[in-house]
Design a protein around this motif. Structure first.
Motif, short mmCIF file in Angstrom:
data_model
loop_
_atom_site.label_atom_id
_atom_site.label_comp_id
_atom_site.label_asym_id
_atom_site.label_seq_id
_atom_site.Cartn_x
_atom_site.Cartn_y
_atom_site.Cartn_z
N ILE A 22 -1.82 -2.96 -2.71
CA ILE A 22 -1.90 -1.91 -1.55
C ILE A 22 -0.72 -2.16 -0.91
CG2 ILE A 22 -3.06 -1.26 0.45
CD1 ILE A 22 -5.70 -2.74 -0.68
N THR A 23 0.05 -0.91 -0.55
CA THR A 23 1.44 -0.87 0.09
C THR A 23 0.66 -0.21 1.64
OG1 THR A 23 1.92 1.13 -0.90
CG2 THR A 23 2.92 -0.94 -1.50
N VAL A 24 1.47 -0.81 2.78
CA VAL A 24 0.88 -0.45 3.78
C VAL A 24 2.30 -0.15 4.36
CG1 VAL A 24 -0.09 -1.06 6.19
CG2 VAL A 24 -0.91 -1.73 4.00
N HIS A 25 2.33 1.18 5.24
CA HIS A 25 3.54 1.38 5.79
C HIS A 25 3.48 1.85 7.44
CE1 HIS A 25 6.39 0.88 2.47
NE2 HIS A 25 5.80 1.39 1.82
N ASN A 26 4.59 2.05 8.26
CA ASN A 26 4.13 2.39 9.66
C ASN A 26 3.05 1.82 10.33
OD1 ASN A 26 6.24 4.44 8.95
ND2 ASN A 26 4.91 5.67 8.11
N LEU A 27 3.11 0.44 10.13
CA LEU A 27 1.81 -0.36 10.56
C LEU A 27 2.15 -0.52 12.42
CD1 LEU A 27 -0.72 -2.18 9.98
CD2 LEU A 27 1.07 -4.13 9.72
N ASP A 28 1.35 -0.48 12.87
CA ASP A 28 1.24 -1.05 14.41
C ASP A 28 0.37 -2.22 14.73
OD1 ASP A 28 1.27 -1.51 17.17
OD2 ASP A 28 0.59 0.47 17.59
N ASN A 29 0.92 -3.35 14.74
CA ASN A 29 0.14 -4.51 14.51
C ASN A 29 0.27 -5.47 15.61
OD1 ASN A 29 -1.69 -6.36 12.95
ND2 ASN A 29 0.32 -7.60 12.12
N HIS A 30 0.21 -4.77 16.93
CA HIS A 30 0.47 -5.59 18.34
C HIS A 30 -0.85 -5.78 18.91
CE1 HIS A 30 4.68 -4.13 17.04
NE2 HIS A 30 5.00 -5.46 17.75
N GLU A 31 -1.64 -4.58 19.13
CA GLU A 31 -2.49 -4.68 20.33
C GLU A 31 -4.02 -5.30 19.48
OE1 GLU A 31 -1.92 -4.31 23.32
OE2 GLU A 31 0.03 -3.56 23.21
N LYS A 32 -4.46 -6.40 19.87
CA LYS A 32 -5.85 -6.89 19.63
C LYS A 32 -6.75 -5.81 19.59
CE LYS A 32 -4.45 -11.79 19.60
NZ LYS A 32 -4.53 -12.04 18.29
N ILE A 185 3.90 -3.58 4.71
CA ILE A 185 3.03 -4.83 4.00
C ILE A 185 2.77 -4.52 2.61
CG2 ILE A 185 1.01 -6.17 4.31
CD1 ILE A 185 2.62 -6.52 6.91
N LEU A 186 2.88 -5.73 1.63
CA LEU A 186 2.14 -5.45 0.45
C LEU A 186 1.07 -6.39 0.42
CD1 LEU A 186 2.50 -4.67 -2.70
CD2 LEU A 186 3.88 -6.92 -2.84
N MET A 187 0.10 -5.72 0.09
CA MET A 187 -1.36 -6.78 -0.05
C MET A 187 -1.84 -6.65 -1.35
SD MET A 187 -3.13 -4.81 3.25
CE MET A 187 -4.26 -6.40 3.53
N TYR A 188 -2.35 -7.76 -1.90
CA TYR A 188 -3.27 -7.61 -3.11
C TYR A 188 -4.63 -8.83 -3.02
CZ TYR A 188 -0.33 -12.04 -2.80
OH TYR A 188 0.26 -13.11 -2.45
N SER A 189 -5.34 -8.04 -3.77
CA SER A 189 -6.78 -8.60 -3.79
C SER A 189 -7.13 -8.53 -5.31
CB SER A 189 -7.70 -7.64 -3.05
OG SER A 189 -9.01 -8.35 -3.05
N GLU A 190 -7.81 -9.85 -5.75
CA GLU A 190 -8.07 -10.23 -7.11
C GLU A 190 -9.55 -10.10 -7.24
OE1 GLU A 190 -4.66 -12.82 -5.99
OE2 GLU A 190 -6.51 -12.57 -5.27
N ALA A 217 -1.66 3.20 10.25
CA ALA A 217 -0.60 3.39 8.98
C ALA A 217 -0.90 4.22 8.00
CB ALA A 217 -0.70 1.60 8.57
N THR A 218 -0.09 4.13 7.02
CA THR A 218 -0.45 4.93 5.72
C THR A 218 -0.47 3.78 4.81
OG1 THR A 218 1.98 5.25 5.18
CG2 THR A 218 0.88 7.15 6.48
N THR A 219 -1.47 4.31 3.81
CA THR A 219 -1.61 3.39 2.57
C THR A 219 -1.66 3.59 1.27
OG1 THR A 219 -4.16 3.21 2.70
CG2 THR A 219 -3.23 1.91 4.22
N LYS A 220 -1.59 2.94 0.22
CA LYS A 220 -1.62 3.52 -1.27
C LYS A 220 -2.13 2.49 -1.97
CE LYS A 220 1.09 5.21 -5.03
NZ LYS A 220 2.44 5.63 -5.53
N THR A 221 -3.18 2.79 -2.81
CA THR A 221 -3.74 1.70 -3.64
C THR A 221 -3.54 1.95 -4.99
OG1 THR A 221 -5.40 1.35 -1.75
CG2 THR A 221 -6.04 0.41 -3.88
N GLN A 222 -3.14 0.85 -5.83
CA GLN A 222 -2.80 0.89 -7.03
C GLN A 222 -3.80 -0.25 -7.70
OE1 GLN A 222 1.07 2.63 -8.41
NE2 GLN A 222 1.37 1.45 -6.53
N TYR A 223 -4.08 -0.23 -9.14
CA TYR A 223 -4.58 -1.41 -9.67
C TYR A 223 -3.85 -1.96 -11.03
CZ TYR A 223 -8.86 -0.94 -6.64
OH TYR A 223 -9.71 -0.77 -5.75
N VAL A 224 -3.91 -3.26 -11.06
CA VAL A 224 -3.37 -3.87 -12.47
C VAL A 224 -4.29 -4.38 -13.16
CG1 VAL A 224 -0.75 -3.84 -11.48
CG2 VAL A 224 -2.36 -5.74 -11.31
N SER A 225 -4.54 -4.43 -14.55
CA SER A 225 -5.27 -4.94 -15.32
C SER A 225 -4.68 -5.33 -16.47
CB SER A 225 -6.41 -4.07 -15.76
OG SER A 225 -6.07 -2.92 -16.07
#
Length: 234
Positions: A22-32, A185-190, A217-225
């Motif tokens: 998962i790629t995440v762009h334009n993230l606002d990660n400040h306000e709890k 952000i680059l995210m990954y989940s197995e 944010a904007t996100t894009k999800t891809q899968y590898v196998s």
């Protein structure tokens, strides 16, 4: 454009694994306050339903991951990335708020048991490779100052410079750590088992929708196998 690629040395051990990238762009990660506190509270409270059995190793989720970790060289005490969170929550020591992004993916991990890694995309050098270490690859953990090189036969994530995650995704590198100022952000989940894939995909969809909804944010999800071992990201 960079590549997220899983090498044959990994597939030799785990041919059935499928990984969300998962790629995440334009993230606002400040306000709890962006993320409803009840989301993490409810996830903590539900852990006893996810892993009801004692000892913890008797639960199928934990058992399967521990069996997987026996297939490669690990640091002493290394477990899959979510086990410690689940254990803490079940014992009445709930996972606390860290920052909005971490809270969102910790909530998903606590509810589903799927590990989720996150790296600051702007700090990654080149691409990301999931592979079996030759030994000696450079690594310095979050919160540490001294390097602790990879062991021969250890499963690692690495970029073009050094290891980004030890013992599969047990511990991340200080160099690529996400912070409240991280914007991309680059995210990954197995997903370890084929029979878990439908649940895993639903969890990833929920995660990305929450990131878009609460963090703008904007996100894009891809899968590898095994059949599709590489994807491009930017």
């Amino acid at each position: 454009m960079s590549q997220f690629i899983v090498q044959p040395s990994f597939w030799d051990l785990f041919p059935d694994v499928k990984i969300a990238v998962i790629t995440v762009h334009n993230l606002d990660n400040h306000e709890k306050g962006q993320v409803p506190p009840k989301m993490l509270d409810e996830a903590n409270a539900g852990v006893a339903d996810l892993i009801p059995d004692e000892p913890i190793s008797a639960n199928p989720l934990i058992h399967e991951w521990r069996q997987a970790f026996k297939k490669f060289k690990t640091k002493k005490g290394a477990r899959f990335a979510v086990e410690n969170l689940l254990k803490r929550a079940k014992k009445g020591n709930p996972v606390r708020s860290i920052d909005p992004l971490v809270d969102l993916y910790n909530a998903i991990s606590l509810r589903t048991g799927f590990p989720i890694g996150a790296l600051d995309l702007d700090k990654i050098k080149g691409g990301i490779s999931l592979e079996v270490a030759k030994g000696g690859e450079s690594f310095t953990a979050i919160g540490e100052d001294q390097p602790d090189p990879a062991l021969p036969g250890e499963v690692i994530y690495r970029d073009d410079e050094a290891v980004t995650s030890r013992c599969w995704a047990w511990r991340d590198a200080k160099r690529v750590e996400t912070t409240e100022d991280s914007n991309s952000i680059l995210m990954y989940s197995e997903c370890l088992k084929p029979e878990w894939r439908e649940t895993h995909e639903h969890a990833m969809t929920e995660l990305t929708k929450n990131i878009e909804k609460y963090l703008g944010a904007t996100t894009k999800t891809q899968y590898v196998s095994f059949d599709y071992p590489a994807v491009s990201f930017e």
